[in-house]
Design a protein around this motif. Sequence first.
Motif, short mmCIF file in Angstrom:
data_model
loop_
_atom_site.label_atom_id
_atom_site.label_comp_id
_atom_site.label_asym_id
_atom_site.label_seq_id
_atom_site.Cartn_x
_atom_site.Cartn_y
_atom_site.Cartn_z
N LEU A 277 36.37 66.23 5.81
CA LEU A 277 36.63 67.67 5.99
C LEU A 277 38.05 67.92 6.48
CD1 LEU A 277 33.22 68.67 7.62
CD2 LEU A 277 33.99 69.19 5.32
N GLN A 278 38.51 67.04 7.36
CA GLN A 278 39.86 67.23 7.89
C GLN A 278 40.93 66.93 6.84
OE1 GLN A 278 39.59 64.82 11.43
NE2 GLN A 278 38.96 66.56 12.69
N SER A 279 40.54 66.24 5.77
CA SER A 279 41.53 65.91 4.73
C SER A 279 41.59 66.96 3.62
CB SER A 279 41.19 64.58 4.07
OG SER A 279 41.00 63.58 5.02
N ILE A 318 41.11 67.01 -1.80
CA ILE A 318 41.06 66.11 -0.64
C ILE A 318 42.31 65.24 -0.65
CG2 ILE A 318 39.75 64.27 0.49
CD1 ILE A 318 37.25 65.40 -0.98
N HIS A 319 43.05 65.36 0.45
CA HIS A 319 44.33 64.68 0.51
C HIS A 319 44.15 63.31 1.17
CE1 HIS A 319 48.63 64.35 0.85
NE2 HIS A 319 48.58 64.29 2.16
N ASN A 320 43.67 62.35 0.39
CA ASN A 320 43.61 60.98 0.91
C ASN A 320 43.75 59.99 -0.24
OD1 ASN A 320 41.06 60.72 -0.28
ND2 ASN A 320 39.94 60.90 1.66
N GLU A 321 43.74 58.73 0.11
CA GLU A 321 44.04 57.70 -0.87
C GLU A 321 43.01 57.66 -2.00
OE1 GLU A 321 45.12 54.23 1.37
OE2 GLU A 321 44.73 52.99 -0.40
N ARG A 322 41.77 57.94 -1.66
CA ARG A 322 40.71 57.85 -2.66
C ARG A 322 40.70 59.05 -3.62
NH1 ARG A 322 35.77 55.07 -3.00
NH2 ARG A 322 35.99 54.20 -0.92
N TRP A 323 41.05 60.22 -3.13
CA TRP A 323 40.77 61.43 -3.92
C TRP A 323 41.97 62.28 -4.31
CZ3 TRP A 323 36.43 60.89 -6.13
CH2 TRP A 323 35.32 60.34 -5.47
N GLU A 324 43.16 61.88 -3.91
CA GLU A 324 44.34 62.68 -4.26
C GLU A 324 44.32 63.03 -5.75
OE1 GLU A 324 47.23 63.03 -1.86
OE2 GLU A 324 47.47 64.67 -3.30
N GLY A 325 44.43 64.30 -6.07
CA GLY A 325 44.51 64.71 -7.48
C GLY A 325 43.17 64.97 -8.14
N VAL A 326 42.06 64.69 -7.45
CA VAL A 326 40.75 64.94 -8.07
C VAL A 326 40.19 66.28 -7.56
CG1 VAL A 326 38.38 64.10 -8.36
CG2 VAL A 326 40.27 62.46 -8.11
N PRO A 327 40.05 67.27 -8.44
CA PRO A 327 39.51 68.54 -7.96
C PRO A 327 38.01 68.46 -7.71
CG PRO A 327 39.98 68.63 -10.32
CD PRO A 327 40.42 67.28 -9.86
N LYS A 434 33.22 72.79 13.01
CA LYS A 434 34.56 73.35 13.22
C LYS A 434 35.46 73.06 12.00
CE LYS A 434 38.31 73.36 16.56
NZ LYS A 434 39.40 72.38 16.43
N ALA A 435 35.42 71.82 11.55
CA ALA A 435 36.26 71.44 10.41
C ALA A 435 35.85 72.22 9.16
CB ALA A 435 36.18 69.94 10.17
N ALA A 436 34.55 72.47 9.02
CA ALA A 436 34.08 73.21 7.84
C ALA A 436 34.60 74.65 7.88
CB ALA A 436 32.55 73.20 7.79
N TRP A 437 34.59 75.25 9.05
CA TRP A 437 35.11 76.62 9.17
C TRP A 437 36.62 76.66 8.98
CZ3 TRP A 437 32.57 80.69 8.22
CH2 TRP A 437 31.25 80.85 8.60
N GLU A 438 37.31 75.61 9.42
CA GLU A 438 38.77 75.59 9.25
C GLU A 438 39.14 75.67 7.77
OE1 GLU A 438 39.76 72.12 11.54
OE2 GLU A 438 40.24 73.35 13.30
N ILE A 439 38.34 75.04 6.93
CA ILE A 439 38.65 75.05 5.49
C ILE A 439 38.54 76.47 4.92
CG2 ILE A 439 37.84 74.24 3.22
CD1 ILE A 439 36.87 71.70 4.67
N PHE A 440 37.47 77.17 5.27
CA PHE A 440 37.19 78.43 4.58
C PHE A 440 37.68 79.69 5.29
CE2 PHE A 440 34.33 75.64 2.27
CZ PHE A 440 34.58 76.06 0.97
N THR A 441 38.00 79.59 6.57
CA THR A 441 38.32 80.83 7.30
C THR A 441 39.49 81.62 6.70
OG1 THR A 441 37.28 80.07 9.31
CG2 THR A 441 38.97 81.74 9.57
N PRO A 442 40.63 81.00 6.34
CA PRO A 442 41.71 81.84 5.79
C PRO A 442 41.27 82.59 4.52
CG PRO A 442 42.52 79.64 6.33
CD PRO A 442 41.03 79.60 6.49
N LEU A 443 40.55 81.91 3.63
CA LEU A 443 40.08 82.56 2.41
C LEU A 443 39.11 83.69 2.75
CD1 LEU A 443 39.59 82.76 -0.69
CD2 LEU A 443 37.87 80.96 -0.45
N LEU A 444 38.18 83.42 3.66
CA LEU A 444 37.20 84.45 4.02
C LEU A 444 37.88 85.67 4.61
CD1 LEU A 444 34.46 82.06 5.44
CD2 LEU A 444 34.20 83.58 3.47
N HIS A 445 38.90 85.44 5.41
CA HIS A 445 39.61 86.59 5.98
C HIS A 445 40.30 87.40 4.89
CE1 HIS A 445 39.76 84.99 10.40
NE2 HIS A 445 38.58 85.40 10.03
#
Length: 482
Positions: A277-279, A318-327, A434-445
């Motif tokens: 979630l943090q990534s 997801i910005h990490n080694e495993r998933w960079e570039g995969v939507p 908390k991490a889940a809300w961090e992802i969506f809060t700007p869009l929801l606002h």
Amino acid sequence: PETGCLSIIVLGASGDLAKKKTFPALFHLYCQGFLPPEEVHIFGYARTKISDDELRNRIRGYLVSDRSSSPSEDVSKFLQLIKYVSGSYDGAEGFQLLDKNIAEHEFSKSSQEGSSRRLFYLALPPSVYPSVCKMIRQYCMNKSDLGGWTRIVVEKPFGKDLESAEQLSSQIGELFDEPQIYRIDHYLGKELVQNLLVLRFANRFFLPLWNRDNIDNVQIVFREDFGTDGRGGYFDEYGIIRDIIQNHLLQVLCLVAMEKPVSLKPEHIRDEKVKVLQSVLPIKDDEVVLGQYEGYRDDPTVPDHSNTPTFASVILRIHNERWEGVPFIMKAGKALNSRKAEIRVQFKDVPGDIFRCQKQGRNEFVIRLQPSEAMYMKLTVKQPGLEMSTVQSELDLSYRQRYQGVTIPEAYERLILDTIRGDQQHFVRRDELKAAWEIFTPLLHRIDNGEMKPIPYKPGSRGPAEADELSAKAGYVQTHGY
Ligand code: BG6
């Protein structure tokens, strides 16, 4: 396993969630012997002034068992375990009365050596969580010297955005320790969601392929073929992102994308989920499509100019080694053409493909959470016959066929049992939330401020065409077959 008196207290006992989910789940556990009558008592608590029998009659119709040889006898015996206490959600009197009733029950089962286990299930709107938790803390805690515990179960929505969720978490956190708090996300109780870790980490097939080198895109999709039916008032305040994507689908994403945990201990698993979630990168406006079905505003409890999406497609990266570039394409909608929840993992094209002209589609691994649990791999095979042509086919594991006669437990049933057993693996930890809300809060606002508008779509359709365009732009290739 622990023994001793177990009191299960369902707060909001006359509400919809309790009737449709909590009591039926308890009934199933009872039928399977997990709630032995010599140890267990169930209390319903709510404001309505009704008798024990009135509550029993209200829930009787929802208790259906396919696992019992004498269902009607079981229903009657189960209902006898239930007692009703009425009181307010913020006054001492009701909770003192509740405590007295629980204590009497514990005393009457004194053969259980006085140990006491108290499980409070809050089938209530979150606005009353803080006051109810305060009352429980003050008047209804397990007081036995001989062991036991007090646990509380809460259900989403946990807040409306990062700030309100954190506020709620702090209020509850001041009263109870994290190991006492069970935040239910019922998707974590679904059979095929629970299967994800086994699939990924117990199969050599998947280990080397599950990454950006091989996977092109992942879709996590939820569709319902009915609208907000009678829940318009609630729904309009939250919308589809808060109702489904920020919790249910995001939890599924965590299990699809996380690294292998050190062990199956709940803390190890949840540590890995938090890292995923943090990534997640901030969501881009042009990777979001919102929709609202035509007729949604006809519901008298929905404002005429409501801007609330009943459909959303959002790409997470997801910005990490495993998933960079995969939507990760997260899609959810109400009033669509079908009811389905599935994960579609689409693999990249085969390099140097010599069958190019006959190509039917990509390899895709589909996990269908519901209905009819199944998983299947779409793959290309030679079309049987004299010609050397290819066709897309499936390796198919359909649960109904493969596990005939096996009853798949309901999500709530499983999660309530986990709560009694004290296993938090399938519950959401505070930092995860908390991490889940961090992802969506700007869009929801942005949506709440009217900066983004939903596109109207016809009920019974696939949702706005723009969502299919977004998936295609992200790399999803529609394949044939299933
Ligand atoms: C709930 C949502 O959490 O999940 C509902 O509030 C939705 O809007 C429901 O209908 C879907 O659950 P399931 O288990 O039927 O997919």
